[in-house]
Design an enzyme around this catalytic site. Sequence first.
Site, short mmCIF file in Angstrom:
data_model
loop_
_atom_site.label_atom_id
_atom_site.label_comp_id
_atom_site.label_asym_id
_atom_site.label_seq_id
_atom_site.Cartn_x
_atom_site.Cartn_y
_atom_site.Cartn_z
CG ASP A 558 -3.58 -7.71 3.29
OD1 ASP A 558 -3.61 -6.35 3.68
OD2 ASP A 558 -3.00 -8.53 3.65
CG HIS A 559 -6.72 -0.94 3.78
ND1 HIS A 559 -6.39 -0.25 2.96
CD2 HIS A 559 -7.92 0.20 4.16
CE1 HIS A 559 -6.79 0.76 2.67
NE2 HIS A 559 -7.67 0.88 3.10
#
Length: 586
Positions: A558-559
Amino acid sequence: MSNLIEIKIPDIGDFSEVDVIEVLVSEGDQIQAEQSLITVESEKASMEIPSPEAGTVKSVKVKVGDKVKEGSVILEVEAAQGGQDSAKDAPAAESATGAASEAQSNGRVESAEATQEQTSAAPGAGQSQGGEAVTVVVPDIGDFKEVEVIEVLVAVGDTVEAEQSLITVESDKASMEIPSSTAGVVSAINVKVGDQVSEGSEILVLTTQAQQQGQAPSPSAAAKPAPQVSKEAVPQSKGQGVSEGQAESSASSATDDSAAMASEPVARTSPTADYGDIPLRKLPHASPSVRKFARELGVNLTQVQGSGDKGRITFDDVRGFVKRAVSQSGSAGTAAPGSVGGGLQVLDWPKVDFSKFGEIETKPLSRIKKIAGANLHRNWVMIPHVTNNDQADITELEALRVQLNEENQKQGIKVTMLAFLIKAVVAALKKFPEFNASLDGDNLVMKQYYHIGFAADTPHGLVVPVIRDADKKGVLDLAQETAELAKLARDGKLSPAQMQGGCFSISSLGGIGGTSFTPIINAPEVAILGVSRSAYAPVWDGQAFQPRLMLPLSLSYDHRVIDGAAAARFNAYLASLLADFRRIIL
Ligand code: CAO
């Protein structure tokens, strides 16, 4: 003594101001004590406001969209036990001036009915001399025979414009707003939420401006009596000598009789309004509170796909739409100003008659597929995924695995690469704690435990059993437990508890094939490891190419939580552990 009582909003706890989202009664209704009158909604909850008294609703002081608080007057009710004399018991002057008071009118134009009652009781006290009233009826609404009223958008006393929406009706397939055919002041409302109406049903009675000022009826009302014209003779003599009993009986017949202009001085004709070319607005299928919610968020419901019964749009559909819009416009950064949908303004899903092209068979999706599909979809659209691909040299580890399996053959334990992967992942999570976390608004919840999920392919679809406290278990224990959980999964016997609490997931397709893939993060986790099939490849050792067994690792993260550099470090560290498993104990 008057038995006309004002119903006020009671103490509603902590809420200072709430919105009226439904009006459940209308003028003339007989109500019981404790019957719900209106529904109000705060940011946190909806509640129905009950009547403290039984009686007849004389006037409704609020409409959908109004803001109310403790003490706001919502209705005037003639209490049932109070005998014949009611409002009229009040002195005429008090009644007339009271009509103009803040308390009675609640800041709005007083109802035509009330004004006329005052005129009767106190001649000359008001401007209105009466005349014809216009009854607005439900126009031709196409194929819909009986539709439900789901919103009443005006209240007695409101001034409405031609084409202003009066009520919202809803059929199985659609909702639509019924507009007013003419301008005027609402003098009686003949429908309430929950009523069934069809073409010709009377919605309300309007007094046009001209009539209010004692002028002749407007040409449109007088000259265009539609087929549904209803003649209503009001038994009353002109403007004076009206007994209290007469006024009372006329007023209390408001429910059944659109001639509720109780104090009309003469017998009159009440033409039914003609809609002419006024368009009906078809609305998406959604409840009033969902539409209100959507309005507040600026969401155009025509763009929202409904997941409820018969395609009805739910709160979750609106929330999902907004979340997708936010995540898309956030990552794309190119959403047009003011366009909530941003890049979401996609075409409808194609409807294709596949049988035109060949033989087909239609099978319903399994329950697991439907549940997993909805979760995967949400995770895919809401989490900005990036996948880091790396490879681990597992030549030595594979030799150890084969040796362990030979040694433990008698115990019946089969060690696959998955058990080593779980052990190595736990070590990597300890080194990079932000991978063992979940987003909670603006906070990152850092977990001090290590529960590892693994995707299991079953005949019914994908499930993710969770190994609890993997950090406290050895490779053989892990191998045994994954095998047991995988069997339970395939037999459809996993309990919900065995699929909960995961910190990080592994999706291993190594037993099947592939060289890399993009696993979808299992929210609220922030990363997932995809493992593909290991294969021998020539690896340069500085002097020569050596045949090494290489395991592809695909780490989706999850950036919002994890930077690309951190993901590359995590994956490289994991690869180094798998390449030399002794490092796990360091
Ligand atoms: N490379 C090469 N061979 C591998 C391997 C890899 N990465 N991983 C496993 N194998 C081998 C095993 O050693 C085993 O070999 P043998 O039959 O010769 O002993 C064979 O492949 C089958 O292994 P397995 O799949 O039965 O066992 P596992 O522990 O590796 O996996 C489980 C268990 C439950 C994860 C697996 O059966 C499964 O369901 N995988 C699918 C997961 C999935 O669908 N993921 C996609 C989700 S969408 O993102």
